[in-house]
Design an enzyme around this catalytic site. Sequence first.
Site, PDB file in Angstrom:
ATOM      1  N   ASP A  12       0.812  -1.226   0.000  1.00 47.48           N
ATOM      2  CA  ASP A  12       0.000   0.000   0.000  1.00 47.48           C
ATOM      3  C   ASP A  12       0.845   1.276   0.000  1.00 47.48           C
ATOM      4  OD1 ASP A  12      -2.236  -1.640   0.104  1.00 47.48           O
ATOM      5  OD2 ASP A  12      -2.240  -1.669   2.294  1.00 47.48           O
ATOM      6  N   GLY A  35       1.479   3.017  -2.531  1.00 47.88           N
ATOM      7  CA  GLY A  35       1.072   3.901  -3.618  1.00 47.88           C
ATOM      8  C   GLY A  35       1.645   3.427  -4.948  1.00 47.88           C
ATOM      9  N   LYS A  36       1.864   2.100  -5.037  1.00 44.07           N
ATOM     10  CA  LYS A  36       2.399   1.527  -6.283  1.00 44.07           C
ATOM     11  C   LYS A  36       1.468   1.798  -7.453  1.00 44.07           C
ATOM     12  CE  LYS A  36       2.385  -2.532  -4.338  1.00 44.07           C
ATOM     13  NZ  LYS A  36       2.078  -2.124  -2.957  1.00 44.07           N
ATOM     14  N   GLY A  68      -4.650  -4.259  -3.775  1.00 42.84           N
ATOM     15  CA  GLY A  68      -5.655  -3.234  -3.988  1.00 42.84           C
ATOM     16  C   GLY A  68      -4.913  -1.980  -4.383  1.00 42.84           C
ATOM     17  N   HIS A  69      -4.962  -1.629  -5.656  1.00 41.67           N
ATOM     18  CA  HIS A  69      -4.201  -0.483  -6.157  1.00 41.67           C
ATOM     19  C   HIS A  69      -5.164   0.643  -6.520  1.00 41.67           C
ATOM     20  CE1 HIS A  69      -0.649  -3.328  -7.331  1.00 41.67           C
ATOM     21  NE2 HIS A  69      -0.918  -3.335  -6.052  1.00 41.67           N
ATOM     22  N   THR A  70      -4.940   1.802  -5.909  1.00 41.88           N
ATOM     23  CA  THR A  70      -5.839   2.935  -6.119  1.00 41.88           C
ATOM     24  C   THR A  70      -5.245   3.878  -7.155  1.00 41.88           C
ATOM     25  OG1 THR A  70      -6.299   2.764  -3.773  1.00 41.88           O
ATOM     26  CG2 THR A  70      -7.159   4.722  -4.905  1.00 41.88           C
ATOM     27  N   THR A  98      -5.689 -11.440   3.659  1.00 43.41           N
ATOM     28  CA  THR A  98      -6.828 -10.760   3.032  1.00 43.41           C
ATOM     29  C   THR A  98      -7.993 -11.740   2.819  1.00 43.41           C
ATOM     30  OG1 THR A  98      -5.969 -11.235   0.840  1.00 43.41           O
ATOM     31  CG2 THR A  98      -5.313  -9.135   1.821  1.00 43.41           C
ATOM     32  N   ARG A 107       1.838 -29.192  -6.792  1.00 46.00           N
ATOM     33  CA  ARG A 107       1.493 -29.679  -8.145  1.00 46.00           C
ATOM     34  C   ARG A 107       0.079 -30.253  -8.216  1.00 46.00           C
ATOM     35  NH1 ARG A 107       6.927 -32.776  -7.860  1.00 46.00           N
ATOM     36  NH2 ARG A 107       6.065 -32.775  -5.779  1.00 46.00           N
ATOM     37  N   GLN A 145       1.796  -6.333  -3.469  1.00 48.20           N
ATOM     38  CA  GLN A 145       2.371  -6.585  -2.144  1.00 48.20           C
ATOM     39  C   GLN A 145       3.729  -5.850  -2.067  1.00 48.20           C
ATOM     40  OE1 GLN A 145       0.940  -9.669  -3.827  1.00 48.20           O
ATOM     41  NE2 GLN A 145      -0.811  -8.586  -3.039  1.00 48.20           N
ATOM     42  N   ARG A 190      -5.117   0.302   8.790  1.00 44.48           N
ATOM     43  CA  ARG A 190      -3.696   0.019   8.610  1.00 44.48           C
ATOM     44  C   ARG A 190      -2.951   0.518   9.840  1.00 44.48           C
ATOM     45  NH1 ARG A 190      -3.741   2.635   2.646  1.00 44.48           N
ATOM     46  NH2 ARG A 190      -4.582   0.869   1.475  1.00 44.48           N
ATOM     47  N   LEU A 215       4.087  12.419   1.169  1.00 41.63           N
ATOM     48  CA  LEU A 215       4.840  13.397   1.968  1.00 41.63           C
ATOM     49  C   LEU A 215       3.878  14.443   2.535  1.00 41.63           C
ATOM     50  CD1 LEU A 215       7.828  14.013   2.741  1.00 41.63           C
ATOM     51  CD2 LEU A 215       7.825  15.724   0.928  1.00 41.63           C
ATOM     52  N   ASP A 216       2.796  14.709   1.795  1.00 38.53           N
ATOM     53  CA  ASP A 216       1.802  15.702   2.253  1.00 38.53           C
ATOM     54  C   ASP A 216       1.196  15.352   3.616  1.00 38.53           C
ATOM     55  OD1 ASP A 216       0.830  13.576   0.485  1.00 38.53           O
ATOM     56  OD2 ASP A 216      -1.172  14.363   0.884  1.00 38.53           O
ATOM     57  N   GLY A 244       5.422  12.156  -3.772  1.00 37.69           N
ATOM     58  CA  GLY A 244       3.961  12.251  -3.810  1.00 37.69           C
ATOM     59  C   GLY A 244       3.452  13.311  -2.849  1.00 37.69           C
TER      60      GLY A 244
HETATM   61  P1  GDP Z   1      -0.820   0.316  -3.535  1.00 36.12           P
HETATM   62  O1  GDP Z   1      -1.451  -0.944  -3.083  1.00 36.12           O
HETATM   63  O2  GDP Z   1       0.656   0.340  -3.294  1.00 36.12           O
HETATM   64  O3  GDP Z   1      -1.166   0.673  -4.952  1.00 36.12           O
HETATM   65  O4  GDP Z   1      -1.434   1.478  -2.611  1.00 36.12           O
HETATM   66  P2  GDP Z   1      -2.989   1.659  -2.193  1.00 36.12           P
HETATM   67  O5  GDP Z   1      -3.734   2.189  -3.351  1.00 36.12           O
HETATM   68  O6  GDP Z   1      -3.490   0.431  -1.536  1.00 36.12           O
HETATM   69  O7  GDP Z   1      -2.845   2.735  -1.033  1.00 36.12           O
HETATM   70  C1  GDP Z   1      -2.242   3.986  -1.247  1.00 36.12           C
HETATM   71  C2  GDP Z   1      -3.262   5.077  -0.882  1.00 36.12           C
HETATM   72  O8  GDP Z   1      -2.593   6.325  -0.824  1.00 36.12           O
HETATM   73  C3  GDP Z   1      -4.345   5.251  -1.952  1.00 36.12           C
HETATM   74  O9  GDP Z   1      -5.537   5.631  -1.314  1.00 36.12           O
HETATM   75  C4  GDP Z   1      -3.810   6.381  -2.825  1.00 36.12           C
HETATM   76  O10 GDP Z   1      -4.836   7.115  -3.462  1.00 36.12           O
HETATM   77  C5  GDP Z   1      -3.117   7.227  -1.789  1.00 36.12           C
HETATM   78  N1  GDP Z   1      -1.934   7.984  -2.273  1.00 36.12           N
HETATM   79  C6  GDP Z   1      -0.949   7.568  -3.123  1.00 36.12           C
HETATM   80  N2  GDP Z   1       0.015   8.511  -3.204  1.00 36.12           N
HETATM   81  C7  GDP Z   1      -0.346   9.528  -2.390  1.00 36.12           C
HETATM   82  C8  GDP Z   1       0.255  10.765  -2.026  1.00 36.12           C
HETATM   83  O11 GDP Z   1       1.355  11.139  -2.455  1.00 36.12           O
HETATM   84  N3  GDP Z   1      -0.442  11.550  -1.132  1.00 36.12           N
HETATM   85  C9  GDP Z   1      -1.650  11.190  -0.614  1.00 36.12           C
HETATM   86  N4  GDP Z   1      -2.243  11.990   0.247  1.00 36.12           N
HETATM   87  N5  GDP Z   1      -2.237  10.023  -0.943  1.00 36.12           N
HETATM   88  C10 GDP Z   1      -1.594   9.197  -1.807  1.00 36.12           C
HETATM   89  P1  IMO Z   2      -0.942  -4.180  -2.282  1.00 38.11           P
HETATM   90  O1  IMO Z   2      -0.561  -4.718  -3.643  1.00 38.11           O
HETATM   91  C1  IMO Z   2      -0.862  -4.621   2.046  1.00 38.11           C
HETATM   92  C2  IMO Z   2      -0.834  -8.716   3.629  1.00 38.11           C
HETATM   93  C3  IMO Z   2      -2.055  -9.131   4.414  1.00 38.11           C
HETATM   94  C4  IMO Z   2      -1.413 -10.116   5.380  1.00 38.11           C
HETATM   95  C5  IMO Z   2      -0.372 -10.808   4.512  1.00 38.11           C
HETATM   96  C6  IMO Z   2      -0.836 -12.122   3.907  1.00 38.11           C
HETATM   97  O2  IMO Z   2      -2.228  -3.443  -2.282  1.00 38.11           O
HETATM   98  O3  IMO Z   2       0.193  -3.436  -1.664  1.00 38.11           O
HETATM   99  P2  IMO Z   2      -2.441 -12.756   1.893  1.00 38.11           P
HETATM  100  O4  IMO Z   2      -3.893 -12.489   1.672  1.00 38.11           O
HETATM  101  O5  IMO Z   2      -1.563 -12.226   0.823  1.00 38.11           O
HETATM  102  O6  IMO Z   2      -2.175 -14.213   2.190  1.00 38.11           O
HETATM  103  O7  IMO Z   2      -2.081 -11.966   3.253  1.00 38.11           O
HETATM  104  O8  IMO Z   2      -0.068  -9.898   3.475  1.00 38.11           O
HETATM  105  N1  IMO Z   2      -1.106  -8.195   2.273  1.00 38.11           N
HETATM  106  C7  IMO Z   2      -1.065  -6.897   1.937  1.00 38.11           C
HETATM  107  N2  IMO Z   2      -0.864  -5.792   2.699  1.00 38.11           N
HETATM  108  N3  IMO Z   2      -1.015  -4.496   0.715  1.00 38.11           N
HETATM  109  C8  IMO Z   2      -1.193  -5.585  -0.074  1.00 38.11           C
HETATM  110  O9  IMO Z   2      -1.231  -5.515  -1.409  1.00 38.11           O
HETATM  111  C9  IMO Z   2      -1.264  -6.852   0.546  1.00 38.11           C
HETATM  112  N4  IMO Z   2      -1.446  -8.112   0.088  1.00 38.11           N
HETATM  113  C10 IMO Z   2      -1.340  -8.915   1.145  1.00 38.11           C
HETATM  114  O10 IMO Z   2      -2.639  -8.042   5.084  1.00 38.11           O
HETATM  115  O11 IMO Z   2      -0.727  -9.422   6.391  1.00 38.11           O
HETATM  116 MG    MG Z   3      -2.942  -1.603  -1.800  1.00 37.12          MG
END
Ligand code: GDP
Ligand code: IMO
Ligand code: MG
Length: 416
Positions: free
Chosen positions: A9, A11-12, A36-38, A119, A133, A214, A295, A322-323, A404
């Site tokens: 999470d 911010g990938k 979960g990528h936003t 998850t 296998r 991840q 989180r 950073l904000d 960011g």
């Molecule tokens: P990912 O799984 O690595 O793609 O990250 P997530 O989408 O799960 O979580 C990142 C959260 O931070 C999302 O809600 C984004 O919209 C938000 N986000 C990403 N970059 C920034 C940033 O520079 N500033 C702020 N305030 N939010 C950000």
């Molecule tokens: P993104 O791509 C944050 C965490 C789960 C748990 C552990 C194992 O959005 O960054 P799993 O369901 O994979 O067997 O869970 O890994 N986890 C994540 N935490 N971001 C994710 O994906 C995650 N995918 C799995 O919370 O601790």
């Molecule tokens: Mg995520």
Amino acid sequence: MVVGAQWGDEGKGKIVDLLAQEADVVCRYQGGPNAGHTIIFGGETHKIRQIPTGILSGKVAVLGAGCVVDPEVVVAELDAYGERGTFCLSGNAHLIMPWHVAIDQASERRLGKLQIGTTRRGIGPAYADKASRLGIRVQDLLDPKILRQKIEVALAEKNLWLERVYETEPFDLETVAGQYEGYAQRLRPYVADTSLYVDTALREGKRVLFEGAQATLLDLDHGTYPFVTSSNPVAASAATGVGIGPRRIDHVVGVSKAYVTRVGEGPFPSEIAGSEQERMRELGGEYGTVTGRERRCGWLDLVALRYAVRVNGIDQLALTKLDVLSHFAELPVCVRYRTRDGSETHDFPAHQSDFHAAEPVYELLEGWNEPLDTCSSVAELPDAARSYVEFVERELEVEVTLVGTGAERSSVLTRA
Ligand code: GDP
Ligand code: IMO
Ligand code: MG
């Protein structure tokens, strides 16, 4: 390639979306709908779990062999986004079946206090069957007879486990076979030799981007086992997960928040205590994209980040959110760990018990107490914010190329 440098999470999704504007192909190489990528642009917010985010920008989105695929999620995402870009799916990727989800849920319940906090999307059980296998693969969707046969063989064993060990409901062959034949009809046109496709694209000079899901510290081999996921998110895994040689990857962009978050259980040395953690969670909107879980929040941990630089070969860092730090007067940054014998180290502990016992040693940096939304480059950041970024660069010996300052695609500062 873009890799998570912390516990996920970071911010990938946003960084991949930004870099995808210059790419032709975007590939995922591991993981499944646990991601979960936003992505936010033009006033739209998208949360994608399974299909590479490049689909949103009209790119070719490839799910490689190293992924586990929940067909229900893929079909829903195709309904939502399929027409925006092109999708293809490796026949070697493994399918998440309903019993994987049921076993993930049941085994977490059984573990009780010792649970990993997964998850609950069936990721671990699907990868376990792959390693044993016993898995059912995407290519098995191509032939209805084979698909039904494999489901029948699998269910003969899985239903015993579900009923006798986990004391939960068994699955009905006809129901599962019917459901998966429905997905098969929908997904067949997208099944492709993705290794060949990516190789050809690279030979033709196309730009290929790899989207990590991840993160480093959730890596099955290099993360904080057993509190990890069941795949290899680290950068080198992009080559095996897609089926190309390791020398084809030119750049590794690590993504890190300007602080740290973690969902699920497991050690977390720089976790913030008490109400200050809640404040960070509220300011950063730190709730899971997939599960909505809170989180856990902590101060930036440079010991863990230095480790991520090493195991991935990160040559550029994107520092997001950073904000969010604009609201803190002082910013502790973890620069070393104090170990059980009282000594201090810059290196991430190789032994689980040492990591559990590690205590953070902080250096206190100055806050900037002003919003960053008027800045249009790193050079324009307030002095203390720029010092924060430069401190990270000095400690890690890696350039921070993107910063960011907000959730929108456009809220990213470059050096120039
Ligand atoms: P990912 O799984 O690595 O793609 O990250 P997530 O989408 O799960 O979580 C990142 C959260 O931070 C999302 O809600 C984004 O919209 C938000 N986000 C990403 N970059 C920034 C940033 O520079 N500033 C702020 N305030 N939010 C950000
Ligand atoms: P993104 O791509 C944050 C965490 C789960 C748990 C552990 C194992 O959005 O960054 P799993 O369901 O994979 O067997 O869970 O890994 N986890 C994540 N935490 N971001 C994710 O994906 C995650 N995918 C799995 O919370 O601790
Ligand atoms: Mg995520």
